[in-house]
Design an enzyme around this catalytic site. Structure first.
Site, short mmCIF file in Angstrom:
data_model
loop_
_atom_site.label_atom_id
_atom_site.label_comp_id
_atom_site.label_asym_id
_atom_site.label_seq_id
_atom_site.Cartn_x
_atom_site.Cartn_y
_atom_site.Cartn_z
N ASP A 62 0.86 -1.13 -0.05
CA ASP A 62 -0.07 0.06 0.29
C ASP A 62 0.80 1.12 0.27
O ASP A 62 1.72 0.86 0.59
CB ASP A 62 -0.56 0.07 0.88
N GLY A 63 0.49 2.55 -0.41
CA GLY A 63 0.60 3.82 0.14
C GLY A 63 1.45 3.81 -1.39
O GLY A 63 2.34 5.32 -1.95
N ARG A 70 -0.47 7.46 -3.18
CA ARG A 70 0.15 8.72 -2.05
C ARG A 70 1.63 9.22 -2.54
O ARG A 70 2.73 10.38 -2.34
CB ARG A 70 0.51 8.40 -0.39
N HIS A 76 3.24 3.28 -8.95
CA HIS A 76 2.55 1.86 -9.03
C HIS A 76 4.17 1.10 -10.21
O HIS A 76 4.24 0.18 -9.33
CB HIS A 76 1.25 1.74 -9.56
N LEU A 121 11.24 -20.88 -3.69
CA LEU A 121 10.70 -19.45 -3.15
C LEU A 121 9.00 -19.73 -4.41
O LEU A 121 9.26 -19.87 -5.96
CB LEU A 121 11.45 -18.32 -3.62
#
Ligand SMILES: CCc1cc(N2CCCCCC2)n2ncc(-c3ccc(F)cc3)c2n1
Length: 258
Positions: free
Chosen positions: A38-39, A42, A55, A149
């Site tokens: 998130d963020g 901003r 993004h 992974l």
């Protein structure tokens, strides 16, 4: 002189980070880490840049944290990249977001194949644009034999929809006699969710200071440790990731893994 001092400081901090990584690896590393990234908007707004710049910067951090998670021996890294609610964003932004998987994989897939990383996706694939879905399906195909992974992208994912779909599948199997309602328990129901082949997250990280789950893995996070940070995702560094895992390991030491 100043450049030399800066170089020494950078060298010193990277040596310190390497020591912290070694200490983490001596203890139990969380098997499954999930991140709500998130963020990004901003971050761009603070720099008077368009949201899509956030993004794009955030995508670079995905690469950095994937490399570190793989190095640490984390088994599964789940990244919340696009929620079912994100379709409400402006068309231009959604179109940009839907191009990021191709851009990411176009440059990073060879390294993921080389590093034994397996790419997976959870979410409603059929609603994604063809170009997005094909890029992801190619990456999943090219890495399906890898055993390192598991890099699991949550795309067009929503937990409540996932649970409702799971209930419908259980009802279908009950009505067709495949399972008996008395056999339904948490373990059986978990097999009807998109995460049926994954263990539940041991650690959830959410960036940008928001303290909520945003319809993410509501069933799977029942026993997960949460680590929230005010750092905006594009500013999230290896040091922040290491700190989250150190806090996780300290909690495990203090309270035990029960
Ligand atoms: C489709 C939305 C989206 C957004 C996004 N952002 C934007 C929001 C969060 C911050 C990270 C950058 N990323 N970053 C990587 C991917 C990606 C997804 C699947 C895949 F197989 C390979 C890469 C991605 N996908």
């Amino acid at each position: 002189m100043l450049n030399k001092m800066k170089l020494w400081r950078n060298q010193n901090s990277s040596n310190e980070l390497r020591e912290r990584i070694l200490r983490i690896q001596e203890l139990q590393v969380p098997s499954h880490v999930a991140i709500i990234m998130d963020g990004n908007g901003r971050w761009a707004k603070k720099r008077a840049l368009p949201r899509v710049a956030g993004h794009h910067e955030g995508m670079k951090v995905v690469r950095k944290i994937t490399r570190l998670a793989n190095e640490l021996g984390i088994k599964t890294l789940t990244l919340y990249a696009f929620s079912t609610e994100n379709w409400k964003r402006p068309k231009m932004e959604v179109d940009f977001l839907m191009k990021l998987p191709e851009e990411f994989l176009g440059s990073f897939l060879p390294e993921l194949v080389e590093e034994n990383v397996q790419v997976q996706m959870m979410g409603y694939k059929e609603m994604l644009p063809n170009h997005t879905r094909k890029a992801i399906e190619k990456a999943m195909e090219d890495t399906k034999g890898n055993t390192g992974l598991t890099l699991n992208f949550a795309l067009n994912y929503g937990s409540r929809a996932e649970i409702i779909e799971g209930i419908k599948l259980v009802l279908k199997d009950c009505n067709s006699g495949i399972i008996d309602e008395n056999d339904i328990n948490e373990e059986v129901f978990s097999k009807y969710l998109m995460t049926k082949d994954l263990t539940d997250p041991d650690l959830l990280i959410r960036t940008s200071g928001e303290i909520r789950l945003s319809n993410f893995m509501l069933w799977q996070l029942a026993y997960t440790e949460f680590w929230f940070t005010d750092v905006l995702w594009p500013d999230f560094s290896e040091e922040h990731f290491i700190e989250a895992i150190e806090v996780f390991q300290n909690r495990q030491r203090r309270f035990g893994g029960v």
